[in-house]
Structure formats: structure tokens, C-alpha cells
Design an enzyme around this catalytic site. Structure first.
Site, PDB file in Angstrom:
ATOM      1  N   ASP A 152      14.273   7.883  -7.134  1.00  0.00           N
ATOM      2  CA  ASP A 152      13.000   7.244  -6.904  1.00  0.00           C
ATOM      3  C   ASP A 152      12.868   7.109  -5.153  1.00  0.00           C
ATOM      4  O   ASP A 152      11.587   7.543  -4.941  1.00  0.00           O
ATOM      5  CB  ASP A 152      13.036   5.987  -7.307  1.00  0.00           C
ATOM      6  CG  ASP A 152      12.528   6.106  -8.871  1.00  0.00           C
ATOM      7  OD1 ASP A 152      11.968   7.205  -9.361  1.00  0.00           O
ATOM      8  OD2 ASP A 152      12.876   4.963  -9.474  1.00  0.00           O
ATOM      9  N   LYS A 206      16.858   0.946 -16.413  1.00  0.00           N
ATOM     10  CA  LYS A 206      17.513   1.523 -15.359  1.00  0.00           C
ATOM     11  C   LYS A 206      18.601   0.497 -14.618  1.00  0.00           C
ATOM     12  O   LYS A 206      19.536   1.009 -13.960  1.00  0.00           O
ATOM     13  CB  LYS A 206      16.347   1.447 -14.132  1.00  0.00           C
ATOM     14  CG  LYS A 206      15.490   2.688 -14.412  1.00  0.00           C
ATOM     15  CD  LYS A 206      14.345   2.474 -13.159  1.00  0.00           C
ATOM     16  CE  LYS A 206      13.431   3.595 -13.350  1.00  0.00           C
ATOM     17  NZ  LYS A 206      12.546   3.954 -12.167  1.00  0.00           N
TER      18      LYS A 206
HETATM   19  P1  NAP Z   1       7.978  -4.243 -11.169  1.00  0.00           P
HETATM   20  O1  NAP Z   1       9.419  -4.271 -10.844  1.00  0.00           O
HETATM   21  O2  NAP Z   1       7.541  -5.090 -12.364  1.00  0.00           O
HETATM   22  O3  NAP Z   1       7.321  -5.051  -9.746  1.00  0.00           O
HETATM   23  C1  NAP Z   1       5.814  -5.238  -9.662  1.00  0.00           C
HETATM   24  C2  NAP Z   1       5.327  -5.715  -8.455  1.00  0.00           C
HETATM   25  O4  NAP Z   1       3.863  -5.932  -8.575  1.00  0.00           O
HETATM   26  C3  NAP Z   1       5.690  -7.042  -7.933  1.00  0.00           C
HETATM   27  O5  NAP Z   1       5.866  -6.812  -6.441  1.00  0.00           O
HETATM   28  C4  NAP Z   1       4.923  -8.117  -8.421  1.00  0.00           C
HETATM   29  O6  NAP Z   1       4.729  -9.233  -7.742  1.00  0.00           O
HETATM   30  C5  NAP Z   1       3.534  -7.310  -8.195  1.00  0.00           C
HETATM   31  N1  NAP Z   1       2.569  -7.715  -8.939  1.00  0.00           N
HETATM   32  C6  NAP Z   1       2.332  -7.573 -10.362  1.00  0.00           C
HETATM   33  N2  NAP Z   1       1.191  -8.240 -10.800  1.00  0.00           N
HETATM   34  C7  NAP Z   1       0.614  -8.980  -9.517  1.00  0.00           C
HETATM   35  C8  NAP Z   1      -0.453  -9.530  -9.289  1.00  0.00           C
HETATM   36  N3  NAP Z   1      -1.342  -9.799 -10.195  1.00  0.00           N
HETATM   37  N4  NAP Z   1      -0.880  -9.874  -8.015  1.00  0.00           N
HETATM   38  C9  NAP Z   1       0.019  -9.437  -7.007  1.00  0.00           C
HETATM   39  N5  NAP Z   1       1.091  -8.735  -7.118  1.00  0.00           N
HETATM   40  C10 NAP Z   1       1.551  -8.381  -8.420  1.00  0.00           C
HETATM   41  O7  NAP Z   1       7.136  -2.938 -11.166  1.00  0.00           O
HETATM   42  P2  NAP Z   1       7.782  -1.508 -10.734  1.00  0.00           P
HETATM   43  O8  NAP Z   1       8.777  -0.829 -11.598  1.00  0.00           O
HETATM   44  O9  NAP Z   1       8.097  -1.856  -9.176  1.00  0.00           O
HETATM   45  O10 NAP Z   1       6.513  -0.669 -10.545  1.00  0.00           O
HETATM   46  C11 NAP Z   1       5.251  -0.924  -9.811  1.00  0.00           C
HETATM   47  C12 NAP Z   1       4.260   0.191  -9.878  1.00  0.00           C
HETATM   48  O11 NAP Z   1       4.761   1.485  -9.358  1.00  0.00           O
HETATM   49  C13 NAP Z   1       3.827   0.469 -11.343  1.00  0.00           C
HETATM   50  O12 NAP Z   1       2.485   0.440 -11.119  1.00  0.00           O
HETATM   51  C14 NAP Z   1       4.275   1.702 -11.664  1.00  0.00           C
HETATM   52  O13 NAP Z   1       3.638   2.622 -12.733  1.00  0.00           O
HETATM   53  C15 NAP Z   1       4.520   2.475 -10.195  1.00  0.00           C
HETATM   54  N6  NAP Z   1       5.695   3.277 -10.332  1.00  0.00           N
HETATM   55  C16 NAP Z   1       5.236   4.699  -9.784  1.00  0.00           C
HETATM   56  C17 NAP Z   1       6.407   5.704  -9.742  1.00  0.00           C
HETATM   57  C18 NAP Z   1       5.982   7.144  -9.292  1.00  0.00           C
HETATM   58  O14 NAP Z   1       6.908   8.015  -9.458  1.00  0.00           O
HETATM   59  N7  NAP Z   1       4.906   7.419  -8.627  1.00  0.00           N
HETATM   60  C19 NAP Z   1       7.482   5.245  -9.967  1.00  0.00           C
HETATM   61  C20 NAP Z   1       8.190   3.824 -10.478  1.00  0.00           C
HETATM   62  C21 NAP Z   1       6.768   3.103 -10.266  1.00  0.00           C
HETATM   63  P3  NAP Z   1       5.733 -10.527  -7.800  1.00  0.00           P
HETATM   64  O15 NAP Z   1       7.192 -10.283  -7.145  1.00  0.00           O
HETATM   65  O16 NAP Z   1       5.162 -11.538  -7.176  1.00  0.00           O
HETATM   66  O17 NAP Z   1       5.496 -10.622  -9.240  1.00  0.00           O
END
Ligand code: NAP
Length: 279
Positions: free
Chosen positions: A102, A66
């Protein structure tokens, strides 16, 4: 001649977009087909070049491409550029233009529950890629407040500083967010916590939740995370991540075809793929 639409990612085999979007292409009698392509990082420039040469109508981009795609495009829309991520590309007369649907996808899903944000206090939990798209789009809509809570507070601060729209947002720890939860009308969980297979986890305590709040989780596998389950048990209205997924796809579809597709049909299709659930 049948036109090409695509989604590029790695991994890509699990993507629900091809079934969801091919179904509405057929329903609207559009002579195009949407195909998934597994693309390794080092092959992204060649893949983009190839799609352009083939006269692709447009394509989606998903993890991990992305951000890397931005310099490979002819133009990038202002919001997508500030978010630093593109999920939708449109071929406009031979030029590849990048967008991010998004954040607006999330916002459109929210419209079923909330008509205006101007009197609402919003809390975003998480500060990753999805949070960035949602936070910037929310900030553009000027809610009464939009704060961010994250495990790593520095990342929440970074997000607030990078936001191109005027906000007086606060960065909170997950514990602080739990303590101050009653203040928020809309709570949006965007972190990985609660996602399959670690489904018993929840990012913050909901002890102080106001049961008049709308609680959203953008995760859709499971359909009801532990976080949403607890919020529902406390009487709050809940929304899972299906709407965001469906609407980001619908907005991309509209950019490619000029038609806003039947989102109920798309939602039903996604639910079927997730385990045979009917709307
Ligand atoms: P990302 O960029 O990797 O961000 C992950 C986030 O989760 C960060 O804020 C991270 O905190 C936090 N995190 C991860 N492990 C953690 C833990 N053990 N304890 C506390 N916080 C934790 O991921 P993303 O792309 O934003 O995606 C996040 C979620 O959104 C995923 O579940 C994905 O499937 C979902 N999503 C859904 C859609 C939809 O269309 N519905 C679209 C996109 C994403 P830190 O900054 O502290 O590491």
C-alpha cells in the site's frame, strides 16, 4: 496447470481487483486466475491453511484481515511488520511470506508528479491503517518533514512513536493543519472524510493552501472528493486514489509473477468499473 491467485476480505463483492488483475494475467499470458473469497474472521486460519495446501501462487488480503493474518504467515517482511498490516502474500516454495504494497503503491503513483522527496514538506491527514502504511513508507524516504494531522491527535502521536524510521514529525489537530497548510509541498488526505456517500465533507480548511502544492486524496469513490475539488479550484495540482490502488495491485502482481504489469491498462479498467469513464 492453472495457478490460483486470490483476495480474502469481508465484504469482498465490491472488490475491483479480480477484473483488474485477471485482465493483466491474460494479457501477459500467465496461466493463473484471481478469485475473490468472502472470509469471516473466525475462518481466516482455515482459509490460509487451505490456500497453502492448494499451492496458491499468492493472494491479497483486505479489510478486516490485514492485521489478523500476520501470525498465520511463515514470514513477514520488515516494513509490513512495522506497519502491522499485510495486503499481499507470496507463496515462496511452500512458505507464505507477507508484504505490504500500500505505502509503496502510493509512492509509485506519486512519482508521476514528484521525483524527490528530500526537499519536500509532507502532511498526512488521517492516522488509520492506510495512513500508517503511507506515513512509514514516506518516513523511510526521508522527506524534509512529514507531519500527521488527525481528528484524534493521540492516534497521530501513536503513529509517530511507532515509526521505525528517524523523523521529527509533529502531530497536529485538523484545525492546526488548516492554519499551517501553506508550509506543505505535498498534502495526503487518507481519512474517510469525503468518501461515498458523505461526499460533501472535507477534513480541513484549504483557505491557506499554497497553490504550488500537490494535493492527494487516497479516496477513489468519488474520483474527485470535495477536498480535491476545492484544491483544484485554488489552482493546486491534484491526485486521486486510483493510482495508489492500481500500483499496490501492480506491485503485488510483480511479486507473484516477476512481471510489472501495464498500469495504464489497469487504471483504465478500474475507471470503467467505477462508472464507465475512459482514461
Ligand atoms: P481507518 O483505519 O478506519 O482510518 C480512518 C481515518 O479516518 C482515521 O484517521 C479517522 O480518524 C478518520 N475519520 C473517520 N471518520 C472521521 C470523521 N468523521 N472526522 C474526521 N476524521 C475521521 O481507515 P483506512 O483503512 O485507513 O482507510 C481510510 C480511507 O482510505 C478510506 O476512504 C479508504 O477507502 C481509503 N483507502 C484507499 C486505498 C487506495 O488504494 N486508494 C487503500 C486503502 C484505503 P480518528 O483516528 O479520529 O478516528
Amino acid at each position: 496447470m492453472e495457478k490460483l491467485l486470490a483476495v480474502l476480505g469481508n465484504p469482498i463483492g465490491h472488490s475491483m481487483s479480480p477484473i483488474m488483475l485477471n485482465d493483466v494475467l491474460e494479457m501477459h499470458n500467465i496461466d493463473a486466475h484471481y478469485l475473490p473469497f468472502h472470509v469471516e474472521n473466525q475462518d481466516l486460519p482455515a482459509a490460509i491453511h487451505g490456500l497453502k495446501a492448494l499451492g496458491v501462487l499468492g493472494f491479497n488480503v483486505t479489510i478486516p484481515h490485514k492485521t489478523a493474518i500476520i501470525p498465520l504467515l511463515d514470514e513477514v517482511d520488515e516494513l509490513a511488520l512495522s506497519i502491522g498490516a499485510v495486503n499481499t502474500v507470496v507463496n515462496e516454495n511452500g512458505k507464505l511470506i507477507g508484504y505490504n504494497t500500500d505505502g509503496y503503491g502510493f509512492l509509485k503513483g506519486l512519482n508521476a508528479y514528484i521525483t524527490t522527496l528530500s526537499d519536500k514538506k509532507v502532511l498526512v491527514i488521517g492516522a488509520g491503517g492506510a495512513a500508517r502504511a503511507i506515513y512509514f513508507t514516506m518516513a523511510k524516504m526521508k522527506p524534509q518533514a512529514v507531519d500527521i494531522a488527525n481528528r484524534t491527535i493521540a492516534k497521530a502521536v501513536e503513529l509517530i512513536e511507532a515509526c521505525p524510521f528517524d523523523t521529527s514529525s509533529k502531530a497536529l489537530s485538523l484545525v492546526e493543519a488548516g492554519e499551517q497548510l501553506a508550509e506543505y509541498d505535498v498534502i495526503i488526505q487518507t481519512s474517510m472524510i469525503g468518501m461515498h456517500p458523505k461526499i460533501a465533507e472535507s477534513p480541513i480548511s484549504l483557505k491557506n493552501l499554497n497553490n504550488q502544492s500537490l494535493v492527494c486524496d487516497i479516496i477513489y469513490n468519488p474520483l474527485e472528493t470535495q477536498f480535491l475539488k476545492e484544491a483544484r479550484q485554488q489552482g493546486a495540482t491534484i491526485q486521486n486514489g486510483i493510482d495508489m490502488f492500481v500500483y499496490q495491485g501492480a506491485l503485488a502482481f510483480e511479486k507473484w509473477t516477476g512481471i510489472f504489469p501495464d498500469v495504464n491498462r489497469m487504471r483504465e479498467n478500474v475507471l470503467l468499473q467505477l462508472g464507465g469513464v475512459k482514461c
